[in-house]
Every structure is written in structure tokens, then in C-alpha cells.
Design a protein around this motif. Sequence first.
Motif, PDB file in Angstrom:
ATOM      1  N   ILE A  40       0.870  -1.177   0.000  1.00  0.00           N
ATOM      2  CA  ILE A  40       0.000   0.000   0.000  1.00  0.00           C
ATOM      3  C   ILE A  40       0.905   1.224   0.000  1.00  0.00           C
ATOM      4  O   ILE A  40       1.851   1.304   0.793  1.00  0.00           O
ATOM      5  CB  ILE A  40      -0.909   0.039   1.236  1.00  0.00           C
ATOM      6  N   ILE A  41       0.607   2.156  -0.902  1.00  0.00           N
ATOM      7  CA  ILE A  41       1.350   3.416  -0.922  1.00  0.00           C
ATOM      8  C   ILE A  41       0.352   4.566  -0.803  1.00  0.00           C
ATOM      9  O   ILE A  41      -0.830   4.412  -1.103  1.00  0.00           O
ATOM     10  CB  ILE A  41       2.194   3.583  -2.211  1.00  0.00           C
ATOM     11  N   VAL A  42       0.855   5.713  -0.377  1.00  0.00           N
ATOM     12  CA  VAL A  42       0.049   6.927  -0.310  1.00  0.00           C
ATOM     13  C   VAL A  42       0.565   7.853  -1.407  1.00  0.00           C
ATOM     14  O   VAL A  42       1.766   8.135  -1.481  1.00  0.00           O
ATOM     15  CB  VAL A  42       0.162   7.605   1.074  1.00  0.00           C
ATOM     16  N   VAL A  43      -0.325   8.293  -2.264  1.00  0.00           N
ATOM     17  CA  VAL A  43       0.048   9.152  -3.393  1.00  0.00           C
ATOM     18  C   VAL A  43       0.555  10.489  -2.856  1.00  0.00           C
ATOM     19  O   VAL A  43      -0.067  11.105  -2.003  1.00  0.00           O
ATOM     20  CB  VAL A  43      -1.158   9.367  -4.345  1.00  0.00           C
ATOM     21  N   GLY A 102       2.476  15.447  -7.057  1.00  0.00           N
ATOM     22  CA  GLY A 102       3.300  15.295  -8.257  1.00  0.00           C
ATOM     23  C   GLY A 102       3.378  13.874  -8.786  1.00  0.00           C
ATOM     24  O   GLY A 102       3.932  13.634  -9.855  1.00  0.00           O
ATOM     25  N   ASP A 103       2.864  12.904  -8.035  1.00  0.00           N
ATOM     26  CA  ASP A 103       2.877  11.507  -8.491  1.00  0.00           C
ATOM     27  C   ASP A 103       1.879  11.304  -9.623  1.00  0.00           C
ATOM     28  O   ASP A 103       0.818  11.917  -9.657  1.00  0.00           O
ATOM     29  CB  ASP A 103       2.510  10.552  -7.350  1.00  0.00           C
ATOM     30  N   LYS A 108       6.426   2.838 -12.668  1.00  0.00           N
ATOM     31  CA  LYS A 108       7.833   2.690 -13.072  1.00  0.00           C
ATOM     32  C   LYS A 108       8.717   2.302 -11.890  1.00  0.00           C
ATOM     33  O   LYS A 108       9.723   1.619 -12.066  1.00  0.00           O
ATOM     34  CB  LYS A 108       8.315   3.997 -13.704  1.00  0.00           C
ATOM     35  N   GLN A 109       8.344   2.698 -10.679  1.00  0.00           N
ATOM     36  CA  GLN A 109       9.129   2.365  -9.485  1.00  0.00           C
ATOM     37  C   GLN A 109       9.020   0.889  -9.114  1.00  0.00           C
ATOM     38  O   GLN A 109       9.915   0.352  -8.462  1.00  0.00           O
ATOM     39  CB  GLN A 109       8.659   3.191  -8.285  1.00  0.00           C
ATOM     40  N   TYR A 110       7.938   0.234  -9.519  1.00  0.00           N
ATOM     41  CA  TYR A 110       7.673  -1.128  -9.060  1.00  0.00           C
ATOM     42  C   TYR A 110       7.817  -2.187 -10.146  1.00  0.00           C
ATOM     43  O   TYR A 110       7.296  -3.285  -9.996  1.00  0.00           O
ATOM     44  CB  TYR A 110       6.272  -1.202  -8.442  1.00  0.00           C
ATOM     45  N   ILE A 111       8.507  -1.889 -11.218  1.00  0.00           N
ATOM     46  CA  ILE A 111       8.715  -2.881 -12.282  1.00  0.00           C
ATOM     47  C   ILE A 111      10.201  -3.075 -12.527  1.00  0.00           C
ATOM     48  O   ILE A 111      11.035  -2.240 -12.166  1.00  0.00           O
ATOM     49  CB  ILE A 111       8.022  -2.466 -13.601  1.00  0.00           C
ATOM     50  N   ASP A 112      10.509  -4.187 -13.163  1.00  0.00           N
ATOM     51  CA  ASP A 112      11.875  -4.436 -13.629  1.00  0.00           C
ATOM     52  C   ASP A 112      12.038  -3.786 -14.994  1.00  0.00           C
ATOM     53  O   ASP A 112      11.064  -3.387 -15.628  1.00  0.00           O
ATOM     54  CB  ASP A 112      12.136  -5.947 -13.745  1.00  0.00           C
ATOM     55  N   VAL A 156      -5.001  11.504  -6.735  1.00  0.00           N
ATOM     56  CA  VAL A 156      -4.849  12.730  -5.942  1.00  0.00           C
ATOM     57  C   VAL A 156      -3.934  12.467  -4.753  1.00  0.00           C
ATOM     58  O   VAL A 156      -3.878  11.346  -4.236  1.00  0.00           O
ATOM     59  CB  VAL A 156      -6.213  13.259  -5.460  1.00  0.00           C
ATOM     60  N   PRO A 157      -3.203  13.491  -4.315  1.00  0.00           N
ATOM     61  CA  PRO A 157      -2.339  13.319  -3.143  1.00  0.00           C
ATOM     62  C   PRO A 157      -3.152  12.870  -1.929  1.00  0.00           C
ATOM     63  O   PRO A 157      -4.249  13.332  -1.690  1.00  0.00           O
ATOM     64  CB  PRO A 157      -1.754  14.718  -2.926  1.00  0.00           C
TER      65      PRO A 157
END
Length: 126
Positions: free
Chosen positions: A72-75, A78-79, A86-90, A114-115
Motif C-alpha cells: 500500500i502506498i500513499v500518493v 506530483g505523483d 515505473k518504481q515497481y517494475i523491472d 490525488v495526493p
Amino acid sequence: MMMTNLSTYKSIYNDTVKIEPVKQKKVLSGKGFYKKVVMSTVILMILFTCFKLIGTNATTNSSAEPQAGEQIIVVQSGDTLWSIAKQYIDESDDVRYMIFKIQSRNVLQSSHIVPGQKLIIPNLKS
């Protein structure tokens, strides 16, 4: 300077045209006025409630808990889905597929995020 009578007017064609005085409407008062105010208020309240309900349903997120291997991430400000995916792929994985998986897993109707919004990031390896 020529003075004219307010009740008649002589046109350039030498025809006399009678001008009717403008009738002023009565100012609304009494029962009719209050009925219109109450009805207008009721209609505005109904419309406001409908738009709030539509907006509430459009922004609901998946309440499902993450499964094994998911995060789980929090946006943040600017995300974008592209930058998050792109951060979570090879390097060999396709970013577009990861965006599709994030949208599907979080029941997103569009790529608009949204943030402060919480997203479940699926694991592509499983």
C-alpha cells in the motif's frame, strides 16, 4: 428643441403612434412569494444532494486488504500512475501493463490520482 407628449410619438413617416405606458409588475409578496422561495430551496437541496452522491460514488476506493506480495502506498503531490508504476517494475516489464494492473486492483475509472489517496500496488511476479 421639440417637446413631445409622452403618450404619443410622431414617427418620421408622419404617422402618429400611441405609446402605451409600461405597466409595472407587482412585487411578489404574500403566499405566492413564499411558495416560490420554498420550492426553489427544496429543488436546490435535491440537486445539491444528487451531485454530492454522484461525487461520493465516483471517488470511492477499493476497501480490499492487500494480499501477499502487494504493497500500500500513499500518493504524494506530483505523483502519476506512470511514475508510480515505473518504481515497481523491472527493466524487462512494460510500464503500461503495470498501470493497467494498478488501475484494475484499485478499481480506478481513470488515471487521475490525488495526493493522500491510498493505492494497492500488485505484485507482477505472482
